[in-house]
Design a protein around this motif. Sequence first.
Motif, PDB file in Angstrom:
ATOM      1  N   TYR A 124      -5.959  -5.751   6.125  1.00  0.00           N
ATOM      2  CA  TYR A 124      -5.530  -5.011   7.103  1.00  0.00           C
ATOM      3  C   TYR A 124      -6.213  -3.556   6.678  1.00  0.00           C
ATOM      4  N   GLY A 125      -6.526  -3.083   8.029  1.00  0.00           N
ATOM      5  CA  GLY A 125      -7.302  -1.574   8.151  1.00  0.00           C
ATOM      6  C   GLY A 125      -7.537  -1.044   9.292  1.00  0.00           C
ATOM      7  N   ASP A 126      -6.785   0.159   9.521  1.00  0.00           N
ATOM      8  CA  ASP A 126      -7.230   0.939  10.900  1.00  0.00           C
ATOM      9  C   ASP A 126      -7.071   0.499  11.995  1.00  0.00           C
ATOM     10  N   HIS A 139     -14.457  -0.025   8.213  1.00  0.00           N
ATOM     11  CA  HIS A 139     -13.717  -0.397   9.325  1.00  0.00           C
ATOM     12  C   HIS A 139     -14.159  -1.532  10.122  1.00  0.00           C
ATOM     13  N   SER A 147       0.941  -1.166   0.028  1.00  0.00           N
ATOM     14  CA  SER A 147      -0.066   0.033  -0.166  1.00  0.00           C
ATOM     15  C   SER A 147       0.949   1.275   0.004  1.00  0.00           C
ATOM     16  N   SER A 170      -2.605   6.156  -0.691  1.00  0.00           N
ATOM     17  CA  SER A 170      -3.749   5.296  -1.017  1.00  0.00           C
ATOM     18  C   SER A 170      -5.057   5.975  -0.554  1.00  0.00           C
ATOM     19  N   ARG A 229     -12.001  -0.896   1.003  1.00  0.00           N
ATOM     20  CA  ARG A 229     -10.509  -0.008   0.856  1.00  0.00           C
ATOM     21  C   ARG A 229      -9.752  -0.630   1.922  1.00  0.00           C
ATOM     22  N   PHE A 230      -9.842  -2.119   2.349  1.00  0.00           N
ATOM     23  CA  PHE A 230      -8.870  -2.706   3.094  1.00  0.00           C
ATOM     24  C   PHE A 230      -7.654  -3.079   2.288  1.00  0.00           C
ATOM     25  N   THR A 269      -6.827  -6.385  12.179  1.00  0.00           N
ATOM     26  CA  THR A 269      -6.192  -7.361  11.069  1.00  0.00           C
ATOM     27  C   THR A 269      -7.275  -8.595  11.073  1.00  0.00           C
ATOM     28  N   GLN A 286      -9.877   4.941   3.391  1.00  0.00           N
ATOM     29  CA  GLN A 286     -10.425   3.727   3.860  1.00  0.00           C
ATOM     30  C   GLN A 286     -11.915   4.218   4.197  1.00  0.00           C
TER      31      GLN A 286
END
Length: 313
Positions: A252-254, A41, A31, A35, A238-239, A257, A38
């Motif tokens: 993966y995001g914010d 979440h 990433s 990017s 938008r992970f 996992t 996101q």
Amino acid sequence: MLNRGVSRTVMAVVVAVPLLVAGGADGRAASGADSPRQLLHYNHAYGVLDSGTADAIESSSYLRRFANFELRTTTGADGHTWTGRYLLGRETYLELFKAGDLPGQDSRAGAAGMGLSTECADDLPEVTDELRDEGVTQPIEVNQTRDFGDGRPVPWFDSLFTTARYDSFGAWAMEYRPEYFADPRSETEPGVHPGDVGRERYLSDEYRRHTMRDVTGIRIAITAQDLANTVPLLRAGRFAIGHRPDGGVVAYGDGTTIRFDVVPSHQTGLRQVEMSLNHPIGYRHEVRLGRSTLVVGPFARAVWTFGNPREGR
């Protein structure tokens, strides 16, 4: 938990899984600093457990000290109800059911689900557009309400599904409604910016009185078909997506996992939850709860591992 029965009569959308972003040895997706923002979440996940494990969780005095723990029955759209065991954090939470607690196929041990939510009002239409770019041309929309027990339901959240058909796992996108936050019965917090429909606002600050802070990792065993229905939603949110040589997927995001293992239908279910703590502890504390093991510490981390709820019965 979202009552998926509302949408089950809708025709399924055939979803093709796009090629996953190639990652490193641990499956991490590449990433860049540029990017896009996101959109979705991790909000919460749920698992349906064997009766012995669910009963041990429900009666545990330790869990009530460890987390903001609730045993709660919720009435949703069309009068559907469900009773869950909740561990509530600052922004995220975990919901656990006993086999038979839910209606239909969701009642079976090994069923699971996950909600991914927006933080800003009117982001859900953008998720819809992203889903169409992923090949989900007709995402399924469901509007959920909540009844606080006085017969006056309030709009709760809007949601999107990629399909109405699933084996044992379903994920959805969701956006809390402003009417819910405005209703004093919701006991939610004021917004910190215009259009704030975020997770931290939805959950109370009671977590501060306990050890658990948030869910930082979730691992769920699902079928290949359920994974095929889930990946487009993760991409639309938008992970960062990575794939493993064994066919599993890591998103993966914010701060959270999400790991998916691909298994046969008789091996599905919630497998592991990782949690951050409000403060580090200098020792390792292990608690057995039915066919699960919660390890708290050392440092500011806890890991809860669950066995296959369909084994040993």
